[in-house]
Enzyme design. Structure first.
Site, PDB file in Angstrom:
ATOM      1  N   TYR A 154       0.841  -1.213   0.000  1.00  0.00           N
ATOM      2  CA  TYR A 154       0.000   0.000   0.000  1.00  0.00           C
ATOM      3  C   TYR A 154       0.870   1.255   0.000  1.00  0.00           C
ATOM      4  O   TYR A 154       0.629   2.198  -0.768  1.00  0.00           O
ATOM      5  CB  TYR A 154      -0.903  -0.052   1.236  1.00  0.00           C
ATOM      6  N   SER A 157       2.366   1.840  -3.369  1.00  0.00           N
ATOM      7  CA  SER A 157       1.389   2.353  -4.344  1.00  0.00           C
ATOM      8  C   SER A 157       1.093   3.837  -4.100  1.00  0.00           C
ATOM      9  O   SER A 157       0.975   4.615  -5.042  1.00  0.00           O
ATOM     10  CB  SER A 157       0.087   1.540  -4.284  1.00  0.00           C
TER      11      SER A 157
HETATM   12  P1  NAP Z   1     -13.317   2.361   0.644  1.00  0.00           P
HETATM   13  O1  NAP Z   1     -14.431   2.721   1.577  1.00  0.00           O
HETATM   14  O2  NAP Z   1     -12.811   0.971   0.651  1.00  0.00           O
HETATM   15  O3  NAP Z   1     -13.727   2.803  -0.848  1.00  0.00           O
HETATM   16  C1  NAP Z   1     -12.937   2.515  -1.952  1.00  0.00           C
HETATM   17  C2  NAP Z   1     -13.839   2.286  -3.137  1.00  0.00           C
HETATM   18  O4  NAP Z   1     -13.021   1.922  -4.270  1.00  0.00           O
HETATM   19  C3  NAP Z   1     -14.813   1.134  -2.900  1.00  0.00           C
HETATM   20  O5  NAP Z   1     -16.117   1.488  -3.317  1.00  0.00           O
HETATM   21  C4  NAP Z   1     -14.226   0.035  -3.753  1.00  0.00           C
HETATM   22  O6  NAP Z   1     -15.181  -0.926  -4.182  1.00  0.00           O
HETATM   23  C5  NAP Z   1     -13.666   0.824  -4.916  1.00  0.00           C
HETATM   24  N1  NAP Z   1     -12.749   0.015  -5.715  1.00  0.00           N
HETATM   25  C6  NAP Z   1     -11.895  -0.941  -5.269  1.00  0.00           C
HETATM   26  N2  NAP Z   1     -11.269  -1.519  -6.294  1.00  0.00           N
HETATM   27  C7  NAP Z   1     -11.742  -0.933  -7.437  1.00  0.00           C
HETATM   28  C8  NAP Z   1     -11.497  -1.118  -8.818  1.00  0.00           C
HETATM   29  N3  NAP Z   1     -10.631  -2.055  -9.246  1.00  0.00           N
HETATM   30  N4  NAP Z   1     -12.159  -0.363  -9.711  1.00  0.00           N
HETATM   31  C9  NAP Z   1     -13.072   0.562  -9.277  1.00  0.00           C
HETATM   32  N5  NAP Z   1     -13.339   0.787  -7.980  1.00  0.00           N
HETATM   33  C10 NAP Z   1     -12.699   0.043  -7.058  1.00  0.00           C
HETATM   34  O7  NAP Z   1     -12.045   3.288   0.924  1.00  0.00           O
HETATM   35  P2  NAP Z   1     -11.920   4.781   1.497  1.00  0.00           P
HETATM   36  O8  NAP Z   1     -11.483   4.694   2.903  1.00  0.00           O
HETATM   37  O9  NAP Z   1     -13.109   5.594   1.116  1.00  0.00           O
HETATM   38  O10 NAP Z   1     -10.640   5.244   0.663  1.00  0.00           O
HETATM   39  C11 NAP Z   1     -10.728   5.982  -0.552  1.00  0.00           C
HETATM   40  C12 NAP Z   1      -9.296   6.321  -0.985  1.00  0.00           C
HETATM   41  O11 NAP Z   1      -8.643   7.050   0.049  1.00  0.00           O
HETATM   42  C13 NAP Z   1      -8.425   5.091  -1.249  1.00  0.00           C
HETATM   43  O12 NAP Z   1      -7.563   5.324  -2.335  1.00  0.00           O
HETATM   44  C14 NAP Z   1      -7.629   4.962   0.035  1.00  0.00           C
HETATM   45  O13 NAP Z   1      -6.404   4.291  -0.185  1.00  0.00           O
HETATM   46  C15 NAP Z   1      -7.430   6.421   0.379  1.00  0.00           C
HETATM   47  N6  NAP Z   1      -7.124   6.650   1.789  1.00  0.00           N
HETATM   48  C16 NAP Z   1      -8.016   6.279   2.770  1.00  0.00           C
HETATM   49  C17 NAP Z   1      -7.698   6.517   4.098  1.00  0.00           C
HETATM   50  C18 NAP Z   1      -8.620   6.153   5.218  1.00  0.00           C
HETATM   51  O14 NAP Z   1      -8.204   6.323   6.377  1.00  0.00           O
HETATM   52  N7  NAP Z   1      -9.834   5.691   4.959  1.00  0.00           N
HETATM   53  C19 NAP Z   1      -6.489   7.112   4.422  1.00  0.00           C
HETATM   54  C20 NAP Z   1      -5.611   7.468   3.415  1.00  0.00           C
HETATM   55  C21 NAP Z   1      -5.955   7.249   2.099  1.00  0.00           C
HETATM   56  P3  NAP Z   1     -15.368  -2.287  -3.288  1.00  0.00           P
HETATM   57  O15 NAP Z   1     -15.727  -1.833  -1.898  1.00  0.00           O
HETATM   58  O16 NAP Z   1     -16.447  -2.999  -3.997  1.00  0.00           O
HETATM   59  O17 NAP Z   1     -14.024  -2.965  -3.324  1.00  0.00           O
END
Ligand code: NAP
Length: 246
Positions: A154, A157
């Site tokens: 992670y 990436s």
């Molecule tokens: P999340 O709730 O898991 O949402 C991510 C979304 O991306 C989900 O709807 C997921 O679908 C979708 N996804 C996964 N693989 C995909 C693909 N191949 N093609 C299209 N869509 C896809 O995550 P989040 O916490 O909102 O995070 C959003 C972004 O912020 C991510 O890039 C994460 O790395 C980044 N981020 C999050 C945090 C945090 O603390 N939450 C911190 C730093 C950075 P499925 O659920 O069906 O897999």
């Protein structure tokens, strides 16, 4: 409304940070193209948005597949004739110590989090260059800046996304396109909900503001980077992390 007539693509838009970003930009009048992999979840979000007066087009696509991504971009250009904002937000985690990390867990995380952004930027940038305008914001992570135990895939990436964005920023700056990253800290979403209570407690101890962030707090930073106020900001990483990493 600052984004009237604009068209924005948000990936991973059916929940969490992506949904909050889509809502924030949509409330400013933009038409939002919601991209995600599960049709039902996408249609639910699009339905909720429409009830709130937000113009949304749900499009099912896997960001790891260049052909599918090109298809989304062609569809958007055919329907709307423009793409003003691209928000690369789709992301996954597959955590484990490097010694135990499976090859497929490395490949999947790099494919979604990094190649997904390449696929969308590659497909969208030519249209932004032709329009001599555009905003690209990719959601990196505090982990891409500081590394994290059990997250070598992670972190690689998310750090990769920063180098990628800075390089693209240099290539397209003269064409009126800005390319930036947001590096969120710990944000309360489904992605972080699955961490153990012990890990969450350890995170909290390291956050000077002593609370987790909200998806809306990331969405507001994205809105700013997409606005006219941010016209002279490019190649930057904006941390939104409660002071977790300075
Ligand atoms: P999340 O709730 O898991 O949402 C991510 C979304 O991306 C989900 O709807 C997921 O679908 C979708 N996804 C996964 N693989 C995909 C693909 N191949 N093609 C299209 N869509 C896809 O995550 P989040 O916490 O909102 O995070 C959003 C972004 O912020 C991510 O890039 C994460 O790395 C980044 N981020 C999050 C945090 C945090 O603390 N939450 C911190 C730093 C950075 P499925 O659920 O069906 O897999």
């Amino acid at each position: 409304m600052i984004f009237n007539q604009k068209v924005s693509i948000v990936t991973g838009a059916s929940q969490g940070i992506g949904e909050a970003i889509a809502r924030e930009i949509g409330q400013e009048g933009a038409t939002i193209v919601l991209v995600d992999i599960l049709k039902e979840k996408l249609e639910e979000v699009a339905g909720r948005f429409e009830a709130q007066g937000i113009k949304a087009l749900p499009v099912m696509a896997d960001v790891t597949d260049l052909r599918q991504v090109e298809g989304v971009v062609e569809l958007v250009m055919k329907d709307f004739g423009r793409i003003d904002h691209l928000i690369n937000n789709a992301g996954v985690t597959r955590d484990s110590l490097l010694l135990r990390m499976k090859e497929e867990d490395w490949d999947l995380v790099l494919a979604v989090n990094l190649k997904g952004a390449f696929n969308f930027c590659r497909s969208v940038v030519k249209h932004m260059v032709a329009a001599r305008a555009g905003r690209i914001v990719s959601i990196s992570s505090v982990v891409g800046l500081m590394g994290n135990f059990g997250q070598a895939n992670y972190a690689a990436s998310k750090a990769g996304l920063i180098g990628f964005s800075k390089s693209l920023a240099k290539e397209v700056a003269a064409r009126g396109i800005t390319v930036n990253c947001i590096a969120p800290g710990y944000i309360a979403t489904a992605m972080t909900e699955k961490l153990s209570e012990e890990v969450k407690k350890a995170f909290l101890e390291n956050i000077p503001m002593k609370r987790f962030g909200l998806p809306e707090e990331i969405a507001k930073a994205v809105k700013f980077l997409c606005s006219d106020e941010a016209a002279y900001i490019t190649g930057q990483v904006i941390s939104v992390n409660g002071g977790m990493y300075m």
